[in-house]
Design a protein around this motif. Structure first.
Motif, mmCIF file in Angstrom:
data_model
loop_
_atom_site.group_PDB
_atom_site.id
_atom_site.type_symbol
_atom_site.label_atom_id
_atom_site.label_comp_id
_atom_site.label_asym_id
_atom_site.label_seq_id
_atom_site.Cartn_x
_atom_site.Cartn_y
_atom_site.Cartn_z
ATOM 1 N N LEU A 603 -3.026 -39.000 -19.534
ATOM 2 C CA LEU A 603 -3.929 -37.941 -19.082
ATOM 3 C C LEU A 603 -3.731 -37.655 -17.602
ATOM 4 C CD1 LEU A 603 -6.335 -36.189 -20.187
ATOM 5 C CD2 LEU A 603 -7.838 -37.924 -19.231
ATOM 6 N N ASN A 604 -3.662 -38.697 -16.810
ATOM 7 C CA ASN A 604 -3.473 -38.508 -15.355
ATOM 8 C C ASN A 604 -2.136 -37.832 -15.050
ATOM 9 O OD1 ASN A 604 -5.926 -39.719 -14.846
ATOM 10 N ND2 ASN A 604 -5.056 -41.749 -14.455
ATOM 11 N N GLU A 605 -1.100 -38.188 -15.800
ATOM 12 C CA GLU A 605 0.226 -37.590 -15.584
ATOM 13 C C GLU A 605 0.191 -36.087 -15.865
ATOM 14 O OE1 GLU A 605 3.970 -37.795 -14.203
ATOM 15 O OE2 GLU A 605 2.747 -39.608 -14.508
ATOM 16 N N VAL A 606 -0.450 -35.712 -16.972
ATOM 17 C CA VAL A 606 -0.504 -34.290 -17.334
ATOM 18 C C VAL A 606 -1.407 -33.518 -16.371
ATOM 19 C CG1 VAL A 606 -1.119 -32.644 -19.139
ATOM 20 C CG2 VAL A 606 -0.044 -34.815 -19.759
ATOM 21 N N GLN A 607 -2.534 -34.104 -15.998
ATOM 22 C CA GLN A 607 -3.435 -33.430 -15.054
ATOM 23 C C GLN A 607 -2.736 -33.156 -13.727
ATOM 24 O OE1 GLN A 607 -6.701 -36.251 -15.075
ATOM 25 N NE2 GLN A 607 -7.992 -34.861 -16.265
ATOM 26 N N GLY A 608 -1.988 -34.137 -13.234
ATOM 27 C CA GLY A 608 -1.269 -33.952 -11.975
ATOM 28 C C GLY A 608 -0.200 -32.882 -12.087
ATOM 29 N N PHE A 609 0.510 -32.885 -13.212
ATOM 30 C CA PHE A 609 1.552 -31.884 -13.412
ATOM 31 C C PHE A 609 0.949 -30.483 -13.502
ATOM 32 C CE2 PHE A 609 4.359 -29.227 -15.929
ATOM 33 C CZ PHE A 609 5.600 -29.486 -15.383
ATOM 34 N N ALA A 610 -0.150 -30.352 -14.255
ATOM 35 C CA ALA A 610 -0.783 -29.041 -14.421
ATOM 36 C C ALA A 610 -1.284 -28.506 -13.089
ATOM 37 C CB ALA A 610 -1.931 -29.141 -15.416
ATOM 38 N N ALA A 611 -1.838 -29.377 -12.243
ATOM 39 C CA ALA A 611 -2.347 -28.941 -10.944
ATOM 40 C C ALA A 611 -1.234 -28.363 -10.077
ATOM 41 C CB ALA A 611 -3.024 -30.114 -10.238
ATOM 42 N N GLU A 612 -0.022 -28.897 -10.215
ATOM 43 C CA GLU A 612 1.103 -28.447 -9.396
ATOM 44 C C GLU A 612 1.847 -27.248 -9.987
ATOM 45 O OE1 GLU A 612 3.729 -31.692 -8.743
ATOM 46 O OE2 GLU A 612 2.235 -32.957 -7.740
ATOM 47 N N ASN A 613 1.839 -27.089 -11.290
ATOM 48 C CA ASN A 613 2.722 -26.113 -11.932
ATOM 49 C C ASN A 613 2.023 -24.943 -12.613
ATOM 50 O OD1 ASN A 613 5.691 -27.380 -11.913
ATOM 51 N ND2 ASN A 613 4.200 -29.040 -12.206
#
Length: 846
Positions: A603-613
């Motif tokens: 979840l943390n990995e996807v949240q971080g990616f979504a925030a950037e992309n």
């Protein structure tokens, strides 16, 4: 004639009914006891009606009621649910060949029959069902002429060796090993998404009935040669519903144990039967009302009936204890019932209202099954106002208690007062906690235990801590089936899906596909992720295939024509890889398990990616990566809601409980201090319970969350009954020691009795075949006992520092002990005897 002396309750002993002034007491008391027959008839009629409806109550569960439907991640899933087949509620059936591999004509014939049988079961979403026998499962191959493909099962399959060899080649070309075919090719899987409603009836899918269909129609194919393994939410719930028969048995055992404990305390058979029967009546009323209001009983709310029974038994025993003591001193049974109603109605009402508010605030947690539990439990406790506070005193006014039981109760109290029995020595030992030395020791020990528990509870995880279904035993059929699938299939059934949302046809462009490919790569580097599957990965493969399989072309091309062709080929060969207009595209991560730590990392990995992309809608190629779908993604969202809701719930539960405690103790300054005394043991119990969960390896989730509220709801009853008497006696000028001893004599025995009774009832749950019920049994046993012990020890200890000011109060006219100084009250045997023979009346009795 009326006896002039006053009983231990502070009220006159009235042996003859003619000597009692029926106009005495409050207006509500007179109304109730002036219409006793109407009260009994109304309750009997209500019981018959509610019993009729209770018999029709459904036992079921809903997938969507187990998830936080208002959570933004779940909202994303629900919005695009129809375009994400197989990424929510699915059933997986694995058919294994115990004596060979899947390339056996007899095995394939059985697999076809299983496939067709499952296809026809109501509730299956047939259009997206996948297996070797479904044409939606296709193979593809790169040739010198480009990409070719077709259905995995040859259209001319006839069981001959040549057709089986064709099937084998197609399985290899489709790359099904580890997904639909076991890694060792000894079994194959059928994956079937489920509909929300039964298409034949239009009613919500009945998981209990659906599970029975699977057992009767699918499991029946199991033999010495064929093995059947079934997993999925619907099967899990079905197994839990099957286990409810055992739950009902344990509930019956709890009732028998409760009846035995109450009888051993009262030695009165008729009043014990009455008390337990009315406690059961409260449960019947609740179940009937649930059916009328459209609720169903699910495996996760099975705690509610026992809870209502336990709370009802607690209050009922207090009422019976009051009647028992009054009759034992010579008061007529009708008068004794009215005295008990007069003394305990307001305190009992306050305790029940506290329970109602405490459970109602669980509705703050945005998970429908928890909200339903909060509402139904609050309704059940509200019904206890009629069954326990009214029906029991009225019934006892007719049947009373046996003279032998009343005599035994008085003799036992006298022997206890002289510390000549083990119970008397226990009471005398509890008295010591009002002294400074013992109070400091008790508080220090409590602070130490709470501090240690606070450190331990920091490791409490949100969500599941074990693979498979932690709700069931590790050796249950479901978990054995799940273990078999995990062992034999490279891709687990724990799917975490990320939704890539674009404009129509947006998934065909380079930028969105490149971003998806980048996220897939990052997820594959994340611990707990086995593999990923996405349109971007398939486009790579198709692009390479269209270039004669050259690895140089294993990429996402910037040439739009090439990418369009690759996307079209992927959509044909893999239906469901994106929706029809190419605007909703899932990226699926296959996880090793659905443990809390694994879900949090992903979840943390996807949240971080979504925030950037993620880009805005104004961008040339807008793209959003949305969470979450797949069973693991939905569970991750549920864990977020539990983590967020538990903090709010604590503030709400303790805040509501504190407010009602303040209203109970009328003097403002004393009310604040009394509330602190009542609340500290409850907070301490919650902290230690969470530490115990860490020690037992139990995560905080939907199934265990209600236990915390139960501990507060039941524990506050102990505190209110003990403090209600203590504060009332202190307000009349008695010392803390005398007041607390009277509280023990009048309500303390019943507090201890109920704590032990409920603990003995639920400890048997530890042997339940349903593991989460066993976990609840262990936790509830601890909370019932610790709340009881904490109340009996910490209330006098904390009162020494916060409520030990009776010397500053003027005793009421005629109150016992008015001439005794506080010091004398602590040391004088005469004063101590008064504490025993003249227990307090409640504030409402004055």
């Amino acid at each position: 004639m009326m006896v002039n002396q006053k009983a231990h309750t502070g009220m006159p002993v009235v042996p003859n009914l003619e000597d009692f002034d029926k106009r005495s007491g409050g207006a509500f008391e007179r109304l109730i006891f002036s219409h006793r027959k109407l009260v009994l008839f109304s309750c009997l009629f209500m019981t018959l009606v509610m019993g009729f409806f209770a018999a029709k109550l459904d036992v079921n569960a809903s997938f969507e009621r187990m998830i936080p439907v208002n959570n933004p991640y779940i909202q994303n899933y629900l919005q695009y649910k129809s375009e994400l087949p197989g990424l929510g509620n699915t059933i997986r059936v694995v058919v294994s060949n115990k004596q060979g591999d899947i390339y056996d004509p007899e095995y394939l014939k059985t697999l076809e029959e299983v496939n067709d049988t499952l296809y026809l079961i109501p509730g299956i979403d047939r259009s997206w069902m996948r297996s070797l026998w479904m044409p939606i499962v296709r193979w593809r191959e790169v040739t010198e002429n480009g990409i070719t493909g077709g259905a995995v099962m040859p259209s001319d399959y006839d069981g001959t060796e040549s057709s089986i060899q064709s099937l084998k080649r197609n399985v290899d070309r489709a790359g099904l090993r580890g997904s639909l075919v076991a890694s060792d090719e000894s079994s194959s899987m059928i994956v079937a998404p489920l509909l929300d409603r039964n298409p034949n009836t239009g009613e919500p899918l009945d998981y209990g009935e659906f599970s029975q269909e699977l057992e009767n129609k699918i499991r029946s194919y199991e033999s010495e040669k064929i093995g059947i393994h079934i997993v999925g939410f619907s099967k899990l719930v079905g197994d839990l519903i099957d286990g409810l028969q055992a739950v009902m048995l344990f509930f019956a055992v709890s009732v028998v144990i409760a009846a035995l404990f109450v009888y051993l305390y009262t030695r009165c058979l008729r009043s014990t039967i009455l008390l337990v029967s009315i406690a059961v009546i409260g449960v019947v009323w609740l179940l009937g009302l649930m059916q009328i209001l459209g609720y169903s009983l699910d495996p996760y709310s099975i705690l509610v009936p026992f809870l209502i029974f336990a709370i009802g038994l607690s209050h009922g025993t207090q009422k019976m204890n009051g009647v028992l003591q009054d009759i034992g001193r010579g008061t007529h049974k009708y008068v004794a019932a009215r005295y008990t109603f007069r003394r305990l109605f307001l305190t009992g009402l306050t305790a029940l209202l506290t329970n109602i508010v405490g459970f109602a605030v669980l509705a703050i947690i945005d998970i429908p099954v928890i909200r339903d539990l909060a509402i139904t439990t609050s309704i059940g406790v509200f019904l206890l106002i009629f069954t326990k506070l009214i029906l029991i005193p009225v019934s006892l006014s007719y049947i009373g208690v046996s003279k032998k039981a009343a005599r035994i109760a008085i003799e036992k109290e006298k022997s206890d007062s002289q510390s000549s029995t083990w119970l008397g020595r226990v009471w005398a030992g509890l008295d010591k906690f009002t002294d400074r030395k013992f109070a400091i020791g008790a508080i220090f020990a409590s602070v130490l235990i709470t501090a240690i528990s606070s450190v331990i509870m920091m490791d409490l995880k949100i969500g599941d801590l074990d693979p498979g279904a932690p709700e069931l035993r590790p050796d249950s059929r479901y978990n054995l089936d799940n273990a078999y699938i995990n062992e034999n299939y490279g891709l687990s059934s724990d799917q975490f899906a990320v939704i890539m949302k674009t404009d129509p046809d947006g998934c065909r462009f380079y930028e969105p596909l490149k971003a998806m490919d980048k996220l897939a790569w990052q997820l594959r580097q994340t611990s707990g992720v086995q593999a990923t599957d996405s349109l971007a990965e398939r486009v790579r493969l198709m692009t390479s295939g269209m270039a004669e399989g050259s690895t140089k072309w294993f990429t996402i091309s910037r040439d739009q024509a090439i990418t369009n062709a690759a996307v079209d080929a992927a959509m044909i060969s893999s239906p469901g890889v994106t929706n029809q207009d190419c605007s909703v595209t899932p990226l699926i991560a296959y996880l090793t398990d659905h443990k809390a730590d694994t879900l949090t990392r992903v979840l943390n990995e996807v949240q971080g990616f979504a925030a950037e992309n993620n880009t805005s809608q104004d961008a040339e190629r807008p793209v959003e990566f949305l969470l979450a779908a797949g069973n693991a993604g939905i569970e991750a969202a549920t864990n977020i809601e539990v983590r967020k809701g538990i903090v709010i719930m604590y503030f709400a539960v303790y805040g509501a409980t504190a407010l009602l405690c303040l209203l109970t103790f009328r003097s403002f300054g004393r009310a604040i201090r009394a509330t602190v005394v009542a609340m500290v043991p409850l907070i301490m119990t919650t902290i230690i319970c969470k530490a115990l969960m860490v020690g037992l390896g139990i995560g905080l989730k939907v199934a265990t969350l209600p236990v915390i509220a139960v501990g507060v709801g039941v524990g506050v009853d102990y505190a209110l009954y003990l403090l209600g008497v203590q504060v009332a006696v202190q307000a009349r000028g008695e010392s803390l020691t005398v007041a607390y001893r009277r509280s023990l004599d009048f309500t303390g025995r019943v507090v201890a009795l109920i704590g032990l009774t409920m603990a003995a009832g639920v400890v048997t749950w530890a042997w339940s075949p349903i593991k989460f019920q066993a976990d609840m049994g262990i936790l509830l046993t601890f909370m019932f006992l610790w709340n009881m012990i904490g109340a009996l020890i910490l209330i006098p200890a904390l009162s020494h520092f916060l409520l030990n000011d009776s010397e500053n109060l003027k005793p009421e006219s005629g109150s016992v002990g008015a001439s005794d100084s506080p010091g004398a009250a602590d040391t004088s045997s005469q004063s101590h005897q008064k504490a025993v023979t003249q227990t307090s009346r409640m504030v409402v009795a004055d």
